[in-house]
Scaffold this motif. Structure first.
Motif, PDB file in Angstrom:
ATOM      1  N   LEU A 130      39.122  29.670  37.890  1.00 39.22           N
ATOM      2  CA  LEU A 130      39.269  29.789  39.338  1.00 39.22           C
ATOM      3  C   LEU A 130      37.974  30.268  39.983  1.00 39.22           C
ATOM      4  N   ALA A 131      37.383  31.291  39.387  1.00 38.43           N
ATOM      5  CA  ALA A 131      36.188  31.908  39.955  1.00 38.43           C
ATOM      6  C   ALA A 131      35.021  30.925  40.012  1.00 38.43           C
ATOM      7  N   GLU A 132      34.906  30.078  39.018  1.00 37.50           N
ATOM      8  CA  GLU A 132      33.822  29.093  39.010  1.00 37.50           C
ATOM      9  C   GLU A 132      33.999  28.083  40.141  1.00 37.50           C
ATOM     10  N   GLU A 133      35.244  27.797  40.499  1.00 34.65           N
ATOM     11  CA  GLU A 133      35.503  26.877  41.601  1.00 34.65           C
ATOM     12  C   GLU A 133      34.957  27.420  42.911  1.00 34.65           C
ATOM     13  N   PHE A 134      35.138  28.719  43.121  1.00 33.72           N
ATOM     14  CA  PHE A 134      34.724  29.326  44.389  1.00 33.72           C
ATOM     15  C   PHE A 134      33.257  29.735  44.384  1.00 33.72           C
ATOM     16  N   GLY A 135      32.754  30.193  43.248  1.00 28.35           N
ATOM     17  CA  GLY A 135      31.349  30.568  43.156  1.00 28.35           C
ATOM     18  C   GLY A 135      30.954  31.778  43.964  1.00 28.35           C
ATOM     19  N   GLN A 136      31.925  32.589  44.377  1.00 24.31           N
ATOM     20  CA  GLN A 136      31.688  33.784  45.182  1.00 24.31           C
ATOM     21  C   GLN A 136      32.929  34.669  45.100  1.00 24.31           C
ATOM     22  N   PRO A 137      32.869  35.903  45.599  1.00 22.47           N
ATOM     23  CA  PRO A 137      34.077  36.732  45.609  1.00 22.47           C
ATOM     24  C   PRO A 137      35.188  36.071  46.427  1.00 22.47           C
ATOM     25  N   PHE A 138      36.429  36.151  45.930  1.00 19.74           N
ATOM     26  CA  PHE A 138      37.578  35.579  46.634  1.00 19.74           C
ATOM     27  C   PHE A 138      38.834  36.348  46.245  1.00 19.74           C
ATOM     28  N   PHE A 139      39.922  36.122  46.972  1.00 22.90           N
ATOM     29  CA  PHE A 139      41.184  36.816  46.737  1.00 22.90           C
ATOM     30  C   PHE A 139      42.272  35.865  46.234  1.00 22.90           C
ATOM     31  N   VAL A 140      43.101  36.376  45.318  1.00 25.54           N
ATOM     32  CA  VAL A 140      44.362  35.734  44.947  1.00 25.54           C
ATOM     33  C   VAL A 140      45.458  36.737  45.267  1.00 25.54           C
ATOM     34  N   TYR A 141      46.483  36.327  46.039  1.00 23.78           N
ATOM     35  CA  TYR A 141      47.500  37.276  46.479  1.00 23.78           C
ATOM     36  C   TYR A 141      48.910  36.704  46.335  1.00 23.78           C
TER      37      TYR A 141
ATOM     38  N   GLY B 249      36.006  37.165  36.581  1.00 24.39           N
ATOM     39  CA  GLY B 249      37.399  37.114  37.023  1.00 24.39           C
ATOM     40  C   GLY B 249      37.731  38.328  37.861  1.00 24.39           C
ATOM     41  N   GLU B 250      38.861  38.934  37.595  1.00 28.17           N
ATOM     42  CA  GLU B 250      39.362  40.045  38.426  1.00 28.17           C
ATOM     43  C   GLU B 250      38.485  41.294  38.327  1.00 28.17           C
ATOM     44  N   ILE B 251      38.059  41.815  39.491  1.00 28.93           N
ATOM     45  CA  ILE B 251      37.326  43.085  39.505  1.00 28.93           C
ATOM     46  C   ILE B 251      38.069  44.163  40.294  1.00 28.93           C
ATOM     47  N   SER B 252      39.088  43.755  41.059  1.00 31.28           N
ATOM     48  CA  SER B 252      39.895  44.770  41.748  1.00 31.28           C
ATOM     49  C   SER B 252      41.323  44.281  41.901  1.00 31.28           C
ATOM     50  N   THR B 253      42.239  45.236  41.920  1.00 31.26           N
ATOM     51  CA  THR B 253      43.656  44.952  42.146  1.00 31.26           C
ATOM     52  C   THR B 253      44.182  45.929  43.185  1.00 31.26           C
ATOM     53  N   GLY B 254      44.957  45.432  44.108  1.00 34.72           N
ATOM     54  CA  GLY B 254      45.529  46.300  45.131  1.00 34.72           C
ATOM     55  C   GLY B 254      46.741  45.663  45.768  1.00 34.72           C
ATOM     56  N   GLY B 255      47.185  46.277  46.852  1.00 36.67           N
ATOM     57  CA  GLY B 255      48.324  45.723  47.557  1.00 36.67           C
ATOM     58  C   GLY B 255      49.035  46.759  48.403  1.00 36.67           C
ATOM     59  N   ALA B 256      50.131  46.312  48.995  1.00 35.88           N
ATOM     60  CA  ALA B 256      50.982  47.225  49.752  1.00 35.88           C
ATOM     61  C   ALA B 256      51.864  47.986  48.770  1.00 35.88           C
ATOM     62  N   ARG B 257      52.144  49.263  49.078  1.00 34.22           N
ATOM     63  CA  ARG B 257      52.954  50.112  48.195  1.00 34.22           C
ATOM     64  C   ARG B 257      54.382  50.176  48.718  1.00 34.22           C
TER      65      ARG B 257
ATOM     66  N   MET C 187      53.617  42.024  47.190  1.00 33.07           N
ATOM     67  CA  MET C 187      52.449  42.056  48.078  1.00 33.07           C
ATOM     68  C   MET C 187      51.262  42.650  47.315  1.00 33.07           C
ATOM     69  N   SER C 188      50.781  41.873  46.359  1.00 29.96           N
ATOM     70  CA  SER C 188      49.693  42.328  45.496  1.00 29.96           C
ATOM     71  C   SER C 188      48.535  41.346  45.598  1.00 29.96           C
ATOM     72  N   VAL C 189      47.314  41.863  45.504  1.00 28.84           N
ATOM     73  CA  VAL C 189      46.142  41.016  45.670  1.00 28.84           C
ATOM     74  C   VAL C 189      45.036  41.425  44.699  1.00 28.84           C
ATOM     75  N   ASP C 190      44.391  40.437  44.095  1.00 33.02           N
ATOM     76  CA  ASP C 190      43.242  40.664  43.216  1.00 33.02           C
ATOM     77  C   ASP C 190      41.995  40.058  43.852  1.00 33.02           C
ATOM     78  N   MET C 191      40.873  40.775  43.742  1.00 32.12           N
ATOM     79  CA  MET C 191      39.594  40.173  44.084  1.00 32.12           C
ATOM     80  C   MET C 191      38.962  39.671  42.794  1.00 32.12           C
ATOM     81  N   MET C 192      38.430  38.466  42.824  1.00 30.52           N
ATOM     82  CA  MET C 192      37.807  37.874  41.639  1.00 30.52           C
ATOM     83  C   MET C 192      36.389  37.432  41.952  1.00 30.52           C
ATOM     84  N   VAL C 193      35.566  37.395  40.884  1.00 32.62           N
ATOM     85  CA  VAL C 193      34.181  36.931  41.007  1.00 32.62           C
ATOM     86  C   VAL C 193      33.862  36.010  39.834  1.00 32.62           C
ATOM     87  N   PRO C 194      32.850  35.149  39.973  1.00 29.87           N
ATOM     88  CA  PRO C 194      32.499  34.225  38.884  1.00 29.87           C
ATOM     89  C   PRO C 194      32.178  34.943  37.577  1.00 29.87           C
TER      90      PRO C 194
END
Length: 428
Positions: free
Chosen positions: A307-318, A350-358, A340-347
């Protein structure tokens, strides 16, 4: 006589023909019949120093070995042939600590270098990586502070799991069983009810047996929690944080990136907003390459990389499936199967952060705990937060070392931290 740091000389801050003094360690040595070349290092850089045979420093220059510490006096002058463009003509040397034969040479294996971590940290590579790491911390704190967040200090010893029992490090705490923290999130939530917007940058521990370029058992976690926030607020904040860190590091670490051969333009290109896709869309994109991937499956490292290679930059999956997320993740009222969970990914990483609503509803929280085999009584203090003034809130955790690996294109995450801890490595 002026005591100078090497960087001052390399930046041209010394007058021509001025006798200066520098202190440091011998990084490289090359001997000839009439001339000895010493490359000296300190915390700021390396510089070539020449010692002529007729100099009073000659005998000491012959004695010094790699990693010997010394104070050197001489005249700094510009020389395009020298590393860094400057050189010091040595007049005297005062040896502080004469080193024994240094065990790390050019022909040593990567495994040997990792065993010699306490000495390898002296290398130029690790010196530069640690400086970039320092700037990442400084830039992160700068952004949190600009957004009026309060830095807090959660505990490392915890009594109940945050992410799940399978990755907990248990330990005997006097006569009790405690664990090393997997995340400071639950404790940030406590402090949020007093200070509102809070953050911490602290170690976290995961007993994961994964052996990839992005896994450590002890890593540094950048975490934030704040009230009256939803998923959109969360992603907007993370975009701002990531953009600020990347722009700040690219401005202040140009020399480090250049010497490491890392692509600084990648950081300069990071700007909000980031692309965003749902977990469902991610599955649809990955299905042609991984037909076995269906709704409900957790995305693996290889999936995230694709997925990250497709975007080539930081992006979110939620909007992940509820069943693969922790008990505290809030779900949609009309679609409880989606968290309501979201990950930030980079090439490459992959995932470098995880977060969301509690989850802010006490009864739903209890149901989620039971569904995941947790005993609500172990979390009475956490449930109290929902009993007394509950509020919608959100937060995230970002792995500092993963961020640095991506920034500097490092081969392995163990080079992003001074003293790596993995399934097999815990020395020194």
């Amino acid at each position: 006589m002026a005591l100078k740091k090497i960087r001052e000389i390399l930046d041209g801050c010394c007058l021509a023909d001025q006798t200066i003094q520098i202190r440091g360690w011998v990084y490289r040595k090359r001997e000839g019949k009439e001339l000895i070349f010493l490359v000296l290092r300190d915390s700021t850089g390396v510089i070539q120093c020449t010692v002529k045979k007729n100099s009073s420093a000659w005998s000491d220059a012959q004695k010094v070995t790699i990693e010997s510490s010394l104070t050197l006096e001489g005249v700094a002058h510009e020389d395009k042939r020298a590393p860094g463009g400057y050189e010091v003509s040595t007049e005297s040397i005062n040896i502080t600590g004469l080193a024994e034969t240094f065990p790390i040479g050019k022909d040593k294996s990567e495994e040997f270098i990792r065993d010699m971590r306490h000495l390898w940290l002296r290398s130029r590579k690790m010196n530069l990586v640690m400086k970039v790491r320092n700037q990442v911390f400084e830039s992160a704190r700068e952004y949190f502070n600009s957004q009026k967040y309060t830095e807090v200090s959660p505990p490392m010893f915890i009594s109940a799991a945050v992410e799940g029992g399978s990755t907990l490090f248990g330990l005997k705490y006097f006569d009790q069983q405690l664990y090393l923290t997997q995340s400071s999130q639950l404790y940030l939530e406590i402090l949020m009810f007093s200070l509102e917007k809070v953050f911490c940058i602290a170690p976290s521990f995961r007993a994961e047996k994964s052996r990839t370029i992005r896994h450590l058992t002890e890593y540094w976690h950048m975490e934030g929690e704040w009230p009256f926030a939803d998923m959109n607020d969360l992603m907007a904040f993370e975009e701002g944080l990531m953009t600020h860190i990347c722009q700040s590091v690219s401005e202040k670490c140009e020399k480090e990136f250049a010497e490491l051969g890392a692509d600084i333009n990648k950081l300069k290109a990071v700007k909000a907003p980031f692309p965003k896709i749902t977990y469902k869309e991610a599955i649809e994109r990955l299905k042609p390459k991984n037909p076995a991937l269906d709704w409900g499956a957790d995305l693996g490292y290889e999936d995230e990389k694709v997925l990250a290679e497709e975007f080539g930059q930081p992006f979110f999956v939620y909007d992940y499936p509820t069943e693969i997320k922790a008990f505290y993740c809030k779900t949609y009222q009309d679609h409880p199967e989606i968290a309501m969970s979201v990950d930030m990914m980079v090439p490459r990483i992959g995932e470098i952060s995880t977060g969301g609503a509690r989850e802010d509803n006490k009864e739903i929280l209890i149901e989620r705990m039971k569904a995941q085999g947790l005993n609500p009584q172990d979390y009475e203090w956490y449930l109290d937060l929902r009993r007394y003034g509950t509020v919608p809130h959100a937060g995230f955790g970002m792995g500092v070392e993963r961020l640095i690996v991506w920034m500097l294109d490092l081969d392995n995450i163990i080079d992003a931290i001074p003293f790596p801890r993995t399934t097999r490595r815990f020395y020194p």
